[in-house]
Scaffold this motif. Structure first.
Motif, short mmCIF file in Angstrom:
data_model
loop_
_atom_site.label_atom_id
_atom_site.label_comp_id
_atom_site.label_asym_id
_atom_site.label_seq_id
_atom_site.Cartn_x
_atom_site.Cartn_y
_atom_site.Cartn_z
N ARG A 1 4.63 9.36 -11.60
CA ARG A 1 5.53 9.19 -10.47
C ARG A 1 6.17 10.51 -10.07
O ARG A 1 6.70 10.65 -8.96
N ASP B 1 16.81 -2.43 -1.48
CA ASP B 1 15.60 -2.36 -2.30
C ASP B 1 14.92 -3.73 -2.42
O ASP B 1 13.77 -3.81 -2.87
N GLU B 2 15.59 -4.79 -2.00
CA GLU B 2 14.93 -6.12 -1.97
C GLU B 2 13.82 -6.15 -0.91
O GLU B 2 12.96 -7.01 -0.93
N VAL C 1 21.31 -13.80 -6.55
CA VAL C 1 20.87 -13.80 -5.15
C VAL C 1 19.56 -13.03 -5.06
O VAL C 1 19.46 -11.90 -5.53
N TYR D 1 3.57 -23.67 1.58
CA TYR D 1 2.47 -22.69 1.47
C TYR D 1 2.73 -21.71 0.32
O TYR D 1 3.86 -21.35 0.05
N ASN D 2 1.67 -21.30 -0.30
CA ASN D 2 1.68 -20.32 -1.39
C ASN D 2 2.17 -20.86 -2.73
O ASN D 2 2.14 -20.14 -3.72
N LYS E 1 9.07 5.34 -0.45
CA LYS E 1 9.86 4.12 -0.73
C LYS E 1 11.34 4.44 -0.65
O LYS E 1 12.12 3.72 -0.01
N ARG F 1 4.05 6.63 -16.68
CA ARG F 1 5.26 6.72 -15.84
C ARG F 1 5.39 8.11 -15.23
O ARG F 1 5.90 8.28 -14.13
N LEU G 1 11.58 -3.92 -0.59
CA LEU G 1 10.32 -3.45 -1.19
C LEU G 1 9.53 -4.64 -1.69
O LEU G 1 10.08 -5.57 -2.27
N ASP H 1 20.58 -6.16 -1.14
CA ASP H 1 20.49 -4.71 -1.10
C ASP H 1 19.14 -4.29 -0.52
O ASP H 1 18.18 -5.05 -0.56
N SER I 1 3.70 -17.86 6.55
CA SER I 1 4.11 -19.10 7.21
C SER I 1 5.40 -18.91 8.00
O SER I 1 5.92 -19.86 8.58
N PRO J 1 0.90 -13.35 0.63
CA PRO J 1 -0.12 -14.40 0.79
C PRO J 1 -0.05 -15.02 2.19
O PRO J 1 0.19 -14.29 3.13
N THR J 2 -0.21 -16.30 2.31
CA THR J 2 -0.19 -16.97 3.61
C THR J 2 1.14 -16.69 4.30
O THR J 2 2.20 -16.88 3.72
N ILE K 1 13.98 2.79 2.14
CA ILE K 1 15.05 1.83 1.80
C ILE K 1 16.44 2.45 2.01
O ILE K 1 17.43 1.73 2.10
N GLN L 1 6.42 7.08 -4.01
CA GLN L 1 7.78 6.95 -4.53
C GLN L 1 8.77 7.55 -3.56
O GLN L 1 9.83 6.97 -3.28
N ALA M 1 21.67 -13.18 2.86
CA ALA M 1 22.06 -13.09 1.45
C ALA M 1 22.77 -11.77 1.16
O ALA M 1 23.16 -11.53 0.01
N ASP M 2 22.91 -10.93 2.18
CA ASP M 2 23.55 -9.63 2.00
C ASP M 2 22.85 -8.83 0.90
O ASP M 2 23.50 -8.16 0.08
#
Lengths: 183, 389
Positions: free
Chosen positions: A15, A56-57, B297, B212-213, A30, A12, A59, A54, A74, A71-72, A34, A27, A51-52
């Motif tokens: 960091r 940091d979502e 959420v 997908y995924n 990031k 750790r 990241l 925060d 879509s 991944p894919t 954000i 670090q 979804a309002d």
């Protein structure tokens, strides 16, 4: 295989320890990204906006500390990926290296125009990043923008690659804070 | 011999062709039970299925949720080993009403544009009277539109997957997909598996989410490493009422995938992406009585000194959501109360919502935060993985 608590703490510590630049720089980047509302807005993730969520979502969703988008894909999404690297040390002093911080901005062509400015999204994101990092001392010495190149990824994404460079110490300190060079 | 006009009056003004068809239908009705293909089959959908993991040797006559209908079970082609499993045909009496399955119109016809009985399971007795599960996958009147029948495929696999942190199981049909390669792909330094697979499942609100995924483990119940797959082509339109999925082979991930074994060491479940951020999925809640459900959420990660995670509680009674009741919120890591490290915010939120932030030290990275809501005798908990920025 299990690590001891001491070994986990040492992992750790990368960091924060100076000279572990890849981890420490990421670090810092990031946190800067954000905490910048303009960056979060320009990434334009409707699902997170509804979804309002925060910031940091974003990241590991839109802000990736590596240049690999998986991944894919879509749905329409925009990304900021970043990496750190260095290939050269200073010619006459190997204690100094030319550290690079590279941003890869990928904007889906279906969401390429920002509605309030009618400007290409990847150009706007690049402008904000240049504002944040060009001439900044956040990593100890001054960052300079060395390259700003557009490209296309997969015919679906408009891409812009920013390369910032700084001259900084070349892993001078060991992980326990002791001086490596001359030990 | 009556005149043509008299003939028409007798048969209600139908054309000659229509009259022949009507007569043929009468003959079919009259001789229905003479055919050895005729048998009573039981129709139902996923929500009326009390044995979701059973494919063979069912007892639908004892199950009031399954609806009996007399059918003809017709073999129309021959099987070859080199090709995929053949389909069989299902035919109804000419007089058979579609309304016999009361929920079909709402759940399949109106919702997905399906034609009765596509998308339903059918338990059909074999020659020894044992009921096995089949799936109605499409219409089969391409050869003869006058006597409609439907394609049936034998359900030969129970698919298991984790979605929205919940375990799901559903019976379906495996289909082969030729990939025309050796089974591995070599790319300079790494060789990886390369195969394809297909399946058919009923289209429901659960299988709608297969996209997908989404990863699944599809293999026999082997004790060696099973094969993992990822969806690359979801097709919900080719046969309305059926969810057709194509898979590409993926790598088995020992950190996230889970092979469930019973006390004797036999495989009873194979779950891809079972552990996400170290958190196992929840079992399906029982909504039959008063319960509450805690939800979050976004993803199930909470970052140390990161942003706020919004949590909400919904109360249910007999499957329907009901009024919120006040209760207590508690926070634990490894069974220890960590409320001191939680910043709670409820201003500006609904009364069943709360936003929390974790302000512990880095020593908590990698641990699981359990949030528990209790109101009287009713409670629920949710796990969040504690991560760093």
């Amino acid at each position: 295989m299990e690590l001891t608590e001491k070994e986990i703490a040492e992992l750790r510590a990368y960091r924060n320890i100076p000279d572990e630049d890849d981890i420490r720089y990421k670090q810092v980047i990031k946190e800067m990204l954000i905490n910048n509302n303009k960056i979060i807005y320009l990434l334009h993730n409707e699902e997170l906006e509804k979804a309002d969520a925060d910031s940091d979502e974003y990241l590991d969703t839109n802000i990736l500390p590596y240049y690999m988008v998986n991944p894919t894909q879509s749905e329409v999404k925009n990304f900021i990926c970043f990496e750190t690297s260095f290939e050269e040390v200073s010619r006459y002093n190997s204690v100094i290296k030319n550290q690079q911080v590279i941003f890869y901005i990928l904007c889906h062509q279906k969401d390429i125009t920002e509605k309030y400015t009618s400007t290409a999204r990847h150009d706007l994101i690049a402008a904000v990043l240049i504002d944040m990092f060009q001439g900044s001392n956040i990593f100890g010495t001054q960052l300079k923008l060395m390259s700003d190149k557009p490209s296309v990824v997969d015919t679906d994404y408009a891409c812009r690659t920013l390369v910032f460079e700084q001259q900084t110490l070349n892993s001078l300190y060991g992980k326990q804070g002791g001086l490596r060079i001359g030990n | 011999m009556p005149s043509f006009e008299t003939f028409k009056k007798l048969h209600g003004g139908l054309t000659v062709g229509q009259t022949h068809k009507a007569d043929s239908d009468m003959v079919m009705e009259a001789t229905w039970d003479n055919d050895i293909d005729t048998r009573v089959a039981y129709f139902y959908d996923f929500d009326h299925d009390n044995h979701i993991t059973q494919l063979d040797d069912l007892h639908p006559e004892q199950d009031e949720k399954k609806i009996p209908i007399s059918i003809k079970f017709i073999a129309h082609t021959k099987q070859t080993l080199a090709k995929d499993t053949i389909s069989y045909h299902l035919q109804f009496r000419p007089s058979q009403s579609e309304d016999v399955i009361p929920y079909y119109k709402e759940k399949f016809e109106d919702r997905y544009g399906a034609t009765f009985p596509i998308g339903l399971y059918v338990d059909i007795p074999d020659s020894k009277g044992r009921y096995n599960r089949w799936l109605v996958v499409s219409k089969a009147d391409y050869n003869d539109v006058q006597f409609s029948d439907f394609e049936l495929l034998r359900c030969d696999y129970v698919f298991q997957w984790v979605i929205d942190n919940k375990k799901m199981q559903m019976a379906g049909v495996l289909r082969s997909q030729n990939s025309y390669n050796s089974g591995v792909w070599v790319d300079y330094k790494i060789e990886s598996p390369e195969d394809q697979q297909k399946c058919l499942l009923p289209l429901t609100r659960e299988t709608e989410k297969l996209f997908y995924n989404q990863r699944m483990i599809i293999d026999n119940k082997v004790l060696t490493e099973p094969r993992a797959w990822v969806i690359t082509k979801p097709n919900r339109i080719a046969n309305k009422g059926i969810c057709g999925l194509t898979f590409a082979q993926d790598v088995f991930d020992p950190h996230r995938d889970y092979v469930e074994k019973d006390a004797d060491g036999n495989v009873i479940g194979m779950w891809a992406d079972y552990y996400v951020d170290g958190i196992a999925p929840e079992d399906q809640p029982d909504y039959s009585d008063v319960t509450c459900e805690l939800s979050v959420v976004g993803n199930k990660r909470i970052k140390i000194d990161g942003g706020y995670k919004r949590l909400s509680v919904t109360f249910y009674k007999n499957g329907e959501s009901t009024e919120f009741k006040e209760g207590n919120w508690n926070y634990y890591v490894d069974g220890t109360d960590v409320s001191l490290f939680i910043e709670e915010v409820s201003d500006g939120l609904e009364k069943n919502e709360r936003s929390i932030k974790f302000i512990g030290t880095d020593a908590y990275i990698g641990k699981i935060l359990t949030v528990k809501f209790t109101s009287g005798t009713v409670s629920d908990s949710i796990e969040l993985s504690i991560t760093g920025l």
